[in-house]
Design a protein around this motif. Structure first.
Motif, short mmCIF file in Angstrom:
data_model
loop_
_atom_site.label_atom_id
_atom_site.label_comp_id
_atom_site.label_asym_id
_atom_site.label_seq_id
_atom_site.Cartn_x
_atom_site.Cartn_y
_atom_site.Cartn_z
N PRO A 153 0.82 -1.22 0.00
CA PRO A 153 0.00 0.00 0.00
C PRO A 153 0.86 1.28 0.00
O PRO A 153 2.04 1.26 0.38
N GLU A 154 0.30 2.38 -0.38
CA GLU A 154 1.01 3.66 -0.40
C GLU A 154 1.36 4.13 1.01
O GLU A 154 2.30 4.91 1.19
N ALA A 155 0.64 3.67 2.00
CA ALA A 155 0.92 4.10 3.38
C ALA A 155 2.20 3.50 3.93
O ALA A 155 2.68 3.89 5.00
N TYR A 156 2.74 2.50 3.21
CA TYR A 156 4.01 1.88 3.64
C TYR A 156 5.18 2.75 3.16
O TYR A 156 5.24 3.11 1.98
N HIS A 157 6.11 3.07 4.05
CA HIS A 157 7.30 3.87 3.70
C HIS A 157 8.54 2.98 3.77
O HIS A 157 8.80 2.33 4.78
N ARG A 158 9.27 2.97 2.63
CA ARG A 158 10.44 2.08 2.54
C ARG A 158 11.49 2.50 3.57
O ARG A 158 11.84 3.66 3.70
N ARG A 159 12.05 1.52 4.30
CA ARG A 159 13.08 1.76 5.30
C ARG A 159 14.40 1.09 4.95
O ARG A 159 15.47 1.61 5.23
N GLN A 160 14.35 -0.12 4.29
CA GLN A 160 15.58 -0.86 3.98
C GLN A 160 15.33 -1.81 2.82
O GLN A 160 14.25 -2.41 2.73
N THR A 161 16.31 -1.98 1.95
CA THR A 161 16.21 -2.89 0.81
C THR A 161 17.18 -4.04 1.01
O THR A 161 18.38 -3.82 1.29
N LEU A 162 16.66 -5.28 0.87
CA LEU A 162 17.48 -6.48 0.97
C LEU A 162 17.55 -7.16 -0.38
O LEU A 162 16.89 -6.73 -1.36
N ALA A 163 18.29 -8.25 -0.47
CA ALA A 163 18.43 -8.96 -1.75
C ALA A 163 17.09 -9.52 -2.23
O ALA A 163 16.76 -9.42 -3.43
N ASN A 164 16.31 -10.10 -1.34
CA ASN A 164 15.07 -10.76 -1.73
C ASN A 164 13.82 -10.14 -1.12
O ASN A 164 12.72 -10.68 -1.23
N ALA A 165 14.00 -9.01 -0.44
CA ALA A 165 12.85 -8.42 0.22
C ALA A 165 13.11 -6.94 0.49
O ALA A 165 14.24 -6.44 0.34
N GLU A 166 12.04 -6.27 0.87
CA GLU A 166 12.16 -4.88 1.29
C GLU A 166 11.40 -4.70 2.60
O GLU A 166 10.45 -5.43 2.89
N ARG A 167 11.90 -3.72 3.37
CA ARG A 167 11.32 -3.47 4.68
C ARG A 167 10.69 -2.07 4.69
O ARG A 167 11.27 -1.11 4.18
N PHE A 168 9.51 -2.03 5.37
CA PHE A 168 8.74 -0.80 5.38
C PHE A 168 8.32 -0.47 6.81
O PHE A 168 8.40 -1.30 7.71
N VAL A 169 7.82 0.77 6.94
CA VAL A 169 7.30 1.21 8.22
C VAL A 169 6.04 2.02 7.97
O VAL A 169 5.90 2.67 6.93
N THR A 170 5.12 1.97 8.95
CA THR A 170 3.90 2.76 8.87
C THR A 170 3.79 3.62 10.11
O THR A 170 4.50 3.40 11.11
N GLU A 171 2.90 4.62 10.04
CA GLU A 171 2.71 5.49 11.20
C GLU A 171 2.23 4.68 12.40
O GLU A 171 2.61 4.94 13.53
N GLU A 172 1.35 3.72 12.13
CA GLU A 172 0.84 2.89 13.23
C GLU A 172 1.96 2.09 13.87
O GLU A 172 2.05 1.98 15.11
N LEU A 173 2.86 1.53 13.02
CA LEU A 173 3.98 0.74 13.55
C LEU A 173 4.94 1.63 14.34
O LEU A 173 5.47 1.24 15.38
N LYS A 174 5.14 2.87 13.86
CA LYS A 174 5.98 3.81 14.59
C LYS A 174 5.41 4.09 15.98
O LYS A 174 6.14 4.21 16.97
N ALA A 175 4.09 4.20 16.03
CA ALA A 175 3.45 4.46 17.32
C ALA A 175 3.66 3.29 18.28
O ALA A 175 3.95 3.50 19.47
N PHE A 176 3.53 2.07 17.73
CA PHE A 176 3.80 0.89 18.57
C PHE A 176 5.25 0.91 19.06
O PHE A 176 5.53 0.65 20.23
N GLU A 177 6.16 1.21 18.14
CA GLU A 177 7.59 1.21 18.48
C GLU A 177 7.89 2.24 19.57
O GLU A 177 8.65 1.97 20.51
N GLU A 178 7.29 3.41 19.46
CA GLU A 178 7.51 4.44 20.45
C GLU A 178 6.96 4.03 21.81
O GLU A 178 7.61 4.25 22.85
N ARG A 179 5.78 3.41 21.81
CA ARG A 179 5.21 2.96 23.08
C ARG A 179 6.07 1.87 23.74
O ARG A 179 6.30 1.88 24.95
N ILE A 180 6.57 0.94 22.90
CA ILE A 180 7.45 -0.12 23.43
C ILE A 180 8.75 0.48 23.96
O ILE A 180 9.21 0.14 25.06
N ALA A 181 9.35 1.40 23.19
CA ALA A 181 10.61 2.02 23.60
C ALA A 181 10.43 2.80 24.89
O ALA A 181 11.28 2.72 25.80
#
Length: 874
Positions: free
Chosen positions: A508-536
């Motif tokens: 989806p467009e709401a996914y923001h690319r964070r890292q590119t690997l050989a066979n995959a790509e990693r993304f982040v969303t605002e919702e995931l950032k919120a979870f990460e901040e709460r956990i941190a």
């Protein structure tokens, strides 16, 4: 090269930096610093402040050294010497800094640790740094630096302008032990320094060099004379301890304050002790008797310390070592120790239970050293708390074991273990830490679940959020139609959504690319950032609370340091008493008795070390009030030296409060032991073996008293036979007639056995042998009377010399005994002419030499005469 050679102090040199030199050196550095970067100017400012140290400068993950420090570090630590902007540098990882500091300390260097004192990420401009401590050989408290079972003393010696009384102070910074005493004269000072073996000695920069080699082979640091002051102590202490001792102790406190940069809560109140309260043992006696160190490296099992050591803790081991090197001279104190050992010997079951419990105790003394210095890690706290757990049970076991027995020391130990503050601490922190805490408290994860409700709540909250992530992962799979989508985490990028390349078109467009690997790509969303901040946030709050709980525990324990140190003393003493009792039980030792009379009665005595190694023949020594001197004869290998050493060892063991290897031992209290067994060669100092022996004998004749024990082995063998016999005869007569110390004199000089005809308080003993044909059997049995001979040729035969050699030796020996018996000693004025050992007629060359007057011939004539005599010999 930035640092001039004049300021490159070698490890064993006196570390003196006069004020004028210091100012000149600082000015030179700062002039050079003006040409450098701000960081290098910062470095050189600290180096100018601590010029006699190796400066470890914190840069990122490394401690860097520069200029001459870098060259020294590369050489001593075997690390790579590199260069930056044309100046030398060498670095070591911060995580291994302690190990590298250890290596430098072992080589006699000092290390100034300059740390980053602010977070580099938050720094504006140059990171703030400061020297947090200076580590010197005498101030180290790190486990990797210290030797287990050995105290690490920092010493200061005050040398008054007048008088022979020197104040000595000792501080073991790793345990807090702090004491002072007075030494009268250089010999007493040397003996005490050798006994304590300090890692570093402080003397005033104004003090003159000490005579007698008191500081030989020791690391000496010169400090300002103004630091040797007594007024830093309370008035009650000032009135109770001699001023010169207080001045030495004051210098230690000033030095520690400068080097450690913090208040050290574990340094104990200063205690004064008298050297007269302990048996005086000079360095050569300690070495000869192999009390704590073997004569040959790598043979630690051959020491008295190893034989007596059944301790279960490092505290006990250190205490036992100190006791062996300082036997008591107070009979009451000795008997109290013996009472405790006797009680523990009789109660085998109770003794074993106590040994099991004490085996769970860690090194409380040094753990308290870390606590007081503010360098306690989670694992250190865990070990300290675990050491508190068995204390109550140990106290109960002691009380049950003692009962109505006269065991004052054990009763005092039990009372010390019953301190209610100790149990309160054990209860308060029981179950606080996890079994395997991380190295640093700030890493978190050190507090066990269930210890603190607030912390448990934070952890539950974080766990709940992570559970929500699992729900989010499933929801995102269903929402995007990507079956392989997963949520992951790493320390660099944090939380991410990972999508394989085959499904990238579904992202989806709401996914923001964070890292590119050989066979995959990693993304982040605002919702995931919120979870990460709460956990941190939850984890940071939990870590902060854990650190707060950890610091609170340290603070409470720090306030209880005096009680904990009394606990450490009690446990260390109990460990030693258990060790002595266990050894007495296993080895069949008996309790010695002490008399007020001047007699020694040892029946079936044994050498405590030798009997562990080989089959041993027990021997008696009976010297009543009227007998002071034993002339002991017998061949080599028959056991004379062992017999001498066993008598000294038995007397020493008795006065540390140990049972002894004998069937009966009735002994006087000995004020000091002189042991001269074996050669004391100082050729490297330009002193021959014989000269050194004469210096030592002179010291014995000057310092021995009627209460001393003296053992001499083969005195006089370093010179000619006639000189040796003459000196041995005269020394033995002096010891027996004037000093009247109990003396055992082993010799090959048969002529000395005639002393019993002249001195009524002398007695002859010999080590028996049995001749079988041309061979000899050593019986290792000491009997009254005189040995038939020295049996040197028999020993040579046993050693494997060819028969043709030993046969010639037999023949020459017979001729010598027939032609030149030493039969005129002591009772007849010697003739003017020397005895002829090898025949009645002198060689013609010898006759010619006797006619020469060296004062009446020129050097050229002397050379001509020498050439003529040499040709006549040829």
């Amino acid at each position: 090269m930035l640092f001039c050679t004049a300021f490159s102090l070698t490890p064993r040199e006196e570390n003196t930096l006069r004020r004028s030199d210091f100012e000149s050196y600082t000015g030179f550095l700062m002039t050079e610093a003006a040409k450098q970067t701000p960081m290098m100017r910062q470095y050189m400012r600290f180096k100018a402040e601590y010029p006699d140290t190796v400066l470890f400068f914190h840069l990122g993950d490394f401690y860097e050294t520069f200029f001459e420090d870098a060259e020294l570090a590369a050489r001593e630590l075997d690390i790579v010497l590199t260069s930056r902007n044309g100046y030398p540098m060498a670095g070591v990882p911060v995580r291994r800094g302690e190990a590298y500091i250890h290596q430098l300390l072992k080589r006699g260097h000092k290390v100034a640790v300059c740390q980053q004192v602010e977070d580099p990420k938050k720094a504006k401009g140059l990171v703030k740094r400061d020297v947090v401590r200076v580590v010197t050989p005498g101030t180290a408290i790190e486990d990797s630096v210290l030797e287990e079972g050995i105290n690490n003393y920092l010493c200061a010696v005050d040398v008054p302008e007048e008088g022979a009384r020197r104040g000595i102070a000792f501080l073991d910074l790793s345990t807090g032990e702090f004491s002072t005493t007075i030494a009268v004269g250089e010999e007493q000072l040397s003996d005490e320094l050798a006994r304590r073996a300090p890692s570093e000695i402080l003397i005033a920069d104004t003090a003159s060099a000490m005579a007698g080699g008191a500081l030989d082979d020791l690391l000496v640091t010169r400090i300002p004379g103004a630091t040797f002051v007594a007024d830093v102590f309370p008035s009650a202490v000032l009135g109770a301890i001699e001023e010169t001792g207080l001045r030495a102790a004051g210098a230690i406190l000033a030095y520690v304050e400068r080097t450690q940069k913090s208040v050290l809560a574990h340094i104990r109140p200063l205690e004064s002790y008298s050297l007269s309260d302990q048996m005086d043992l000079d360095p050569f006696t300690v070495t000869s008797l192999e009390l704590v160190k073997p004569l040959r490296e790598g043979q630690e099992r051959g020491t008295l310390l190893h034989t007596l050591d059944w301790t279960g803790t490092s505290m006990g081991r250190r205490r036992l070592r100190r006791m062996i090197l300082a036997p008591l001279t107070d009979r009451t104190a000795i008997e109290e120790r013996l009472d405790a050992v006797a009680c523990l010997v009789e109660e085998a079951r109770g003794r074993q239970e106590l040994r099991e419990r004490i085996g769970a105790i860690h090194d409380v003394e040094r753990l308290l050293g870390k606590l007081g210095a503010g360098r306690m890690r989670p694992i250190d706290l865990l070990l300290l708390l675990r050491s508190l757990e068995p204390v109550r049970e140990i106290g109960r076991l002691i009380e049950d074991l003692v009962g109505d027995r006269p065991a004052a020391r054990l009763a005092a130990i039990a009372e010390g273990l019953s301190d209610p503050e100790l149990q309160s601490l054990a209860d308060a922190f029981s179950g606080m830490l996890v079994d395997q805490p991380p190295p640093e408290a700030r890493d978190g994860g050190i507090i066990r679940a269930g210890y603190n409700e607030e912390l448990d709540g934070l952890r539950r909250e974080t766990t709940s959020i992570r559970g929500q992530l699992a729900t989010m992962e499933q929801e995102e799979r269903e929402k995007t139609g990507i079956p392989s989508l997963k949520i992951g985490f790493n320390r660099v990028f944090g939380y991410y959504l990972e999508v394989t390349r085959t499904h990238l078109d579904k992202v989806p467009e709401a996914y923001h690319r964070r890292q590119t690997l050989a066979n995959a790509e990693r993304f982040v969303t605002e919702e995931l950032k919120a979870f990460e901040e709460r956990i941190a946030n939850g984890e940071e709050r939990a870590k902060a609370l854990e650190l707060e709980l950890f610091e609170a525990a340290l603070e409470r324990l720090r306030e209880a340091i005096p009680s904990l140190q009394r606990l450490a003393d009690a446990l260390g003493e109990l460990d030693v008493l258990l060790s002595l009792a266990e050894n007495a039980h296993r080895s069949g030792y008996v309790r010695p008795t002490f008399t007020e009379t001047h007699e020694i009665a040892i029946r079936e005595g044994r050498h405590p070390v030798v009997e562990r190694i080989e089959e041993f023949v027990p021997n008696d020594l009976i010297l009543d009030e009227e007998k002071d001197l034993v002339i002991l004869t017998g061949p080599n290998m028959a056991g004379k030296s062992v017999y001498l050493r066993q008598v000294a060892a038995i007397c020493l063991m008795a006065q540390i409060g140990s049972f002894v290897p004998a069937s009966e031992a009735r002994l006087p209290i000995v004020d000091r032991v002189f042991a001269r067994v074996g050669a004391s060669d100082m050729l490297s100092a330009g002193i021959s073996t014989f000269m050194m022996e004469m210096l030592e004998v002179a010291a014995i004749l000057e310092r021995a008293t009627t209460r001393s024990l003296i053992i001499l082995d083969e005195m006089g063998r370093g010179t000619s036979t006639f000189d040796g016999v003459s000196i041995a005869w005269a020394v033995a007569k002096e010891l027996a007639s004037r000093i009247r110390a109990k003396t055992l004199f082993a010799t090959h000089y048969q002529e000395l056995t005639r002393l019993v005809d002249e001195i009524p308080n002398a007695v002859n003993l010999h080590v028996a042998v049995k001749e079988v044909g041309r061979d000899v059997v050593f019986l290792h049995r000491v009997e009254p009377g005189t040995a038939a001979g020295s049996y040197g040729v028999h020993v040579a035969r046993l050693a494997g010399l060819p028969d043709r050699v030993t046969e010639v030796a037999d023949r020459i020996l017979a001729e010598l005994l027939a032609e030149a018996p030493l039969s005129q000693l002591g009772g007849q004025t010697p003739t003017a002419e020397p005895l002829q050992l090898f025949g009645a007629e002198e060689h013609p060359v010898v006759v010619e030499l006797r006619k020469l007057d060296p004062n009446r011939i020129t050097p050229l004539e002397a050379l001509q005469i020498l050439a003529d005599l040499r040709s006549r010999l040829d």
